[in-house]
Design an enzyme around this catalytic site. Structure first.
Site, PDB file in Angstrom:
ATOM      1  N   ARG A  77      47.433  11.571  37.002  1.00 34.88           N
ATOM      2  CA  ARG A  77      47.428  10.458  36.042  1.00 34.88           C
ATOM      3  C   ARG A  77      47.156  10.922  34.622  1.00 34.88           C
ATOM      4  NH1 ARG A  77      46.847   5.660  38.764  1.00 34.88           N
ATOM      5  NH2 ARG A  77      45.771   4.667  37.038  1.00 34.88           N
ATOM      6  N   LYS A 175      40.697  14.613  53.734  1.00 39.08           N
ATOM      7  CA  LYS A 175      39.626  13.786  54.265  1.00 39.08           C
ATOM      8  C   LYS A 175      38.993  12.983  53.125  1.00 39.08           C
ATOM      9  CE  LYS A 175      36.653  16.384  52.240  1.00 39.08           C
ATOM     10  NZ  LYS A 175      35.362  16.636  51.782  1.00 39.08           N
ATOM     11  N   HIS A 205      39.399  21.616  55.987  1.00 39.95           N
ATOM     12  CA  HIS A 205      39.501  23.045  55.673  1.00 39.95           C
ATOM     13  C   HIS A 205      38.517  23.901  56.469  1.00 39.95           C
ATOM     14  CE1 HIS A 205      36.103  22.461  52.865  1.00 39.95           C
ATOM     15  NE2 HIS A 205      35.939  23.754  52.929  1.00 39.95           N
ATOM     16  N   LYS A 209      38.899  28.088  58.339  1.00 42.21           N
ATOM     17  CA  LYS A 209      38.037  29.252  58.104  1.00 42.21           C
ATOM     18  C   LYS A 209      38.182  30.225  59.278  1.00 42.21           C
ATOM     19  CE  LYS A 209      34.429  26.729  55.533  1.00 42.21           C
ATOM     20  NZ  LYS A 209      34.288  27.360  54.250  1.00 42.21           N
ATOM     21  N   GLU A 243      23.788  23.204  51.013  1.00 45.18           N
ATOM     22  CA  GLU A 243      24.491  23.718  49.827  1.00 45.18           C
ATOM     23  C   GLU A 243      23.540  23.686  48.639  1.00 45.18           C
ATOM     24  OE1 GLU A 243      29.025  22.597  49.973  1.00 45.18           O
ATOM     25  OE2 GLU A 243      27.844  20.790  50.168  1.00 45.18           O
ATOM     26  N   ASP A 262      31.607  12.768  53.542  1.00 45.73           N
ATOM     27  CA  ASP A 262      32.178  13.955  52.905  1.00 45.73           C
ATOM     28  C   ASP A 262      32.152  15.153  53.851  1.00 45.73           C
ATOM     29  OD1 ASP A 262      33.169  15.496  50.688  1.00 45.73           O
ATOM     30  OD2 ASP A 262      31.150  16.301  50.388  1.00 45.73           O
ATOM     31  N   HIS A 267      34.031  17.807  58.510  1.00 47.38           N
ATOM     32  CA  HIS A 267      33.885  19.228  58.847  1.00 47.38           C
ATOM     33  C   HIS A 267      32.943  19.493  60.026  1.00 47.38           C
ATOM     34  CE1 HIS A 267      35.910  19.505  55.128  1.00 47.38           C
ATOM     35  NE2 HIS A 267      34.864  19.498  54.333  1.00 47.38           N
TER      36      HIS A 267
HETATM   37  C1  BG6 Z   1      34.319  19.850  50.790  1.00 51.31           C
HETATM   38  C2  BG6 Z   1      33.326  18.828  50.354  1.00 51.31           C
HETATM   39  O1  BG6 Z   1      35.229  19.303  51.700  1.00 51.31           O
HETATM   40  O2  BG6 Z   1      33.638  20.925  51.398  1.00 51.31           O
HETATM   41  C3  BG6 Z   1      32.330  19.435  49.382  1.00 51.31           C
HETATM   42  O3  BG6 Z   1      34.001  17.741  49.726  1.00 51.31           O
HETATM   43  C4  BG6 Z   1      31.693  20.664  49.999  1.00 51.31           C
HETATM   44  O4  BG6 Z   1      31.346  18.480  49.010  1.00 51.31           O
HETATM   45  C5  BG6 Z   1      32.752  21.605  50.521  1.00 51.31           C
HETATM   46  O5  BG6 Z   1      30.917  21.304  48.986  1.00 51.31           O
HETATM   47  C6  BG6 Z   1      32.144  22.761  51.293  1.00 51.31           C
HETATM   48  O6  BG6 Z   1      33.180  23.625  51.663  1.00 51.31           O
HETATM   49  P1  BG6 Z   1      32.949  25.203  51.703  1.00 51.31           P
HETATM   50  O7  BG6 Z   1      34.208  25.766  52.232  1.00 51.31           O
HETATM   51  O8  BG6 Z   1      32.628  25.625  50.303  1.00 51.31           O
HETATM   52  O9  BG6 Z   1      31.770  25.379  52.619  1.00 51.31           O
END
Ligand code: BG6
Length: 505
Positions: A77, A175, A205, A209, A243, A262, A267
Site C-alpha cells: 500500500r 499465519k 516457518h 527449520k 525471545e 502469534d 509454531h
Molecule cells: C514469527 C513471529 O512467526 O516467529 C515472531 O511472528 C517471532 O513474533 C518469530 O519472533 C520467531 O521466529 P524465529 O525463526 O526467529 O525463531
C-alpha cells in the site's frame, strides 16, 4: 500435482553466482530443473517479514543456484515506484542477507523486481504480473505470497480473484490463519471459493527449520529412540521459545494477535505435532499431515486455569499498542494429549517477548528409575531427570543428559551429557533458512511441510476455552523469566531454561 520440467540450465537462466561455490551444486541443479520459472507476487512487500526474510531469502536462493528464473512483483500500500522498491529490497538484502553480494549480483536481482500499489485495484496488479510473466516465457508459474496481517488477507484474496489471477496460481498464506475458529473457517471458506486446497500453502516457518525436520529424522530413522518415545518412559515435554526482542515496530500486528496466536497456535503446536505423532506410513504430505492432524484431534481443549499470560512492563508504550492493552506478550501453558501414547504426559509450552534469554529448546524429560540402590546424598536425582534436548537453532544441537560416577574412591554421582552440534558434522550441503526452504517447496508444489485447513481449524477449536476466558494479564520486568506463576504452572516439574550447564563448544 504434475510438474513440467524446464530445459533452462542455471547459466541460461542467469542463475548461480559464479563467485559462490556450493558443495552440492549438481544436486541443486537437478532439484532446480524440476521447478518452473516463477513470478513471485509479494503482498505486504514493504513489511517486516518481507524485509527481514523473504527478499533476502529469494536473493540467497538465487545466488545458491536453487531457483529457476524468477521475477518478484512487490505489492503493497506504500506509494513507491519500481526503483523505490528496488532500493528498499537491496537495502533489506544488505542488512539481513546471509552472504555478501557484489555489484553484478545487485544489478541482476534488482532487474527482477517491480512494484505495484494494491490500492490501485485489480487492473494495474494484473498488468504488472502479465509483464513479469511475459519476461519469463510461456512456462511461467505464479506464486502469490500473502505476507500480511490476518485482517488484510481476505481482501487480497478477492483482489486476486477480481484480477483474474487465481487460476493456475499457488498461494502462500501466512499465519495465524484467522484469530479464532469462526474467523479461520470464514477465511478457509473464502479461500476455497477462489483456490483449490492443492493451490494453497499455509506456511509455518518453524517447519522449515532444519532442526525441526531433524525431529522426524531422529525419531523415525533410528531404532534407538522410538521404543522409549511414550508415556512409560517420558515424564513430560517442554517446548520453550523465549525471545529477547520486543514487539518493535510490529505493535499493531501484535495487538491483533498476541503471543498465543502469534507463536503457540502456530509454531509451537506444529513442533508438538512432530514430537507426538505416530510414525507416518510415508514421508509424503498426506501421510505426515494425517498423523499430525491425529495429534491435534487428540489434544484436550486448553484449560485457562493451566495458562499464564504475561505482558512486559513497557509494552503499552510501544508504537501501535493501546495504553490499556490486554494483549499477552508471554504465554505459558500445559497441554494434554488424550491418546494411548501420551496419556498423563504434560506438554509444557512457553514463549514470550523481552525475556531474559533467546532460545528455542525442546526438552524431553525421562522418568526416573523406580528404585535407587545408591547411598543417600550421592547425588542421584539431585539434578533432575535425564533429558533429551533439541535446540531448534541453526546449529541443530542435541544433548542427552544422564547420571554418571564421579571419579574417585566413593560412589558419588554427577549429571553429565553427550552433545552433538550440526556444526561438528562434516555432512556437506548448505542449510537453507526456513523461509527459503519453504518458498522453494511451494514452487515445487510440495505440501509436506505446510499445514492444512483441517488441522488449523482443530487447533482453534481446542483454543476456544482460552480465547473465551483468558486468565488475567500479569506484568513482568523486561529481560526477566516472566511472572512467578510460570514456575507454579509446571510444579513439581521445573523449566529447563536457564540451563545450569551451557552447551559445550
Ligand atoms: C514469527 C513471529 O512467526 O516467529 C515472531 O511472528 C517471532 O513474533 C518469530 O519472533 C520467531 O521466529 P524465529 O525463526 O526467529 O525463531
Amino acid at each position: 500435482m504434475e510438474e513440467r520440467t524446464t530445459d533452462l540450465t542455471l547459466d541460461e537462466a542467469g542463475q548461480g553466482d559464479p563467485g559462490v561455490v556450493f558443495s552440492e551444486t549438481h544436486r541443486a541443479e537437478a532439484l532446480t530443473a524440476t521447478i518452473r520459472p516463477n513470478v513471485v507476487v509479494l503482498f505486504g512487500a514493504t513489511g517486516d517479514l518481507s524485509r527481514r526474510k523473504l527478499l533476502p531469502g529469494l536473493l540467497n536462493l538465487s545466488q545458491a543456484g536453487l531457483l529457476p528464473d524468477f521475477r518478484v512483483v512487490g505489492a503493497a500500500r506504500k506509494r513507491l515506484d519500481d526503483d523505490g522498491f528496488r532500493d528498499f529490497a537491496l537495502d533489506a538484502c544488505a542488512e539481513f542477507g546471509r552472504r555478501g553480494f557484489d555489484e553484478e549480483a545487485r544489478r541482476r536481482f534488482a532487474a527482477r523486481l517491480s512494484y505495484v500499489n494494491v490500492k490501485d485495484g485489480p487492473a494495474p496488479l494484473a498488468a504488472a504480473i502479465a509483464r513479469a510473466e511475459q519476461e519469463l516465457g510461456p512456462d511461467a508459474q505464479r506464486l502469490l505470497y500473502m505476507s500480511v496481517p490476518p485482517g488484510a488477507a481476505l481482501a487480497l484474496v478477492f483482489l486476486v480473484a477480481e484480477a483474474g489471477l487465481a487460476e493456475g496460481s499457488r498461494i502462500i498464506m501466512e499465519k495465524p490463519f484467522g484469530t479464532d475458529l469462526e474467523s479461520s473457517r470464514a477465511l478457509n471458506d473464502a479461500i476455497h471459493r477462489v483456490f483449490g486446497e492443492q493451490q494453497v500453502f499455509r506456511i509455518d516457518h518453524f517447519l522449515g527449520k532444519e532442526a525441526a525436520q531433524n525431529i522426524l529424522a531422529l525419531r523415525f530413522a533410528n531404532g534407538l529412540f522410538e521404543p522409549i518415545w511414550n508415556r512409560r518412559h517420558i515424564a513430560h515435554v517442554q517446548i520453550d521459545v523465549p525471545e529477547t526482542l520486543s514487539v518493535g515496530t510490529r505493535g499493531a500486528y501484535y495487538e491483533e494477535t498476541g503471543a498465543y496466536r502469534d507463536m503457540v497456535v502456530t509454531h509451537l503446536m506444529q513442533i508438538l505435532a512432530f514430537l507426538a505423532m505416530e510414525p507416518p506410513t510415508h514421508l509424503d504430505p498426506l501421510a505426515i499431515t494425517e498423523e499430525k492432524n491425529k495429534v491435534f484431534r487428540s489434544l484436550r481443549p486448553i484449560d485457562p486455569a493451566r495458562v499464564v499470560r504475561g505482558q512486559y512492563e513497557e509494552y503499552r508504550s510501544e508504537p501501535g499498542v493501546g495504553r490499556d492493552s490486554d494483549t499477552e506478550t508471554l504465554i505459558g501453558l500445559r497441554c494434554e494429549i488424550d491418546n494411548w501414547r501420551w496419556s498423563d504426559v504434560p506438554f509444557y509450552l512457553r514463549t514470550g517477548k523481552r525475556m531474559a534469554e533467546g532460545a528455542r529448546i525442546i526438552s524431553i524429560a525421562f522418568r526416573e528409575p523406580p528404585q535407587s540402590m545408591f547411598p543417600e546424598g550421592c547425588g542421584v536425582g539431585a539434578f533432575g531427570p535425564d533429558h533429551l534436548t533439541f535446540d531448534l537453532d541453526d546449529y541443530a544441537r542435541l544433548s542427552l543428559s544422564f547420571y554418571g560416577k564421579k571419579p574417585g574412591p566413593t560412589m558419588e554421582l554427577e549429571k553429565t551429557s553427550m552433545q552433538f552440534s550440526r556444526a561438528e558434522a562434516d555432512s556437506g550441503g548448505d542449510s537453507l533458512e526456513a523461509y527459503e526452504r519453504l518458498i522453494r517447496d511451494a514452487m515445487a508444489g510440495d505440501h509436506t511441510l505446510f499445514t492444512t485447513a483441517d488441522g488449523i481449524e482443530r487447533l482453534w477449536e481446542v483454543s476456544a476455552p482460552l480465547l473465551e476466558s483468558p486468565p488475567p494479564i500479569e506484568p513482568y520486568a523486561s529481560h526477566s523469566w516472566g511472572p512467578r506463576s510460570l514456575v507454579d504452572l509446571i510444579a513439581p516439574d521445573v523449566w529447563r531454561l536457564p540451563f545450569a550447564r551451557r552447551w559445550r563448544g
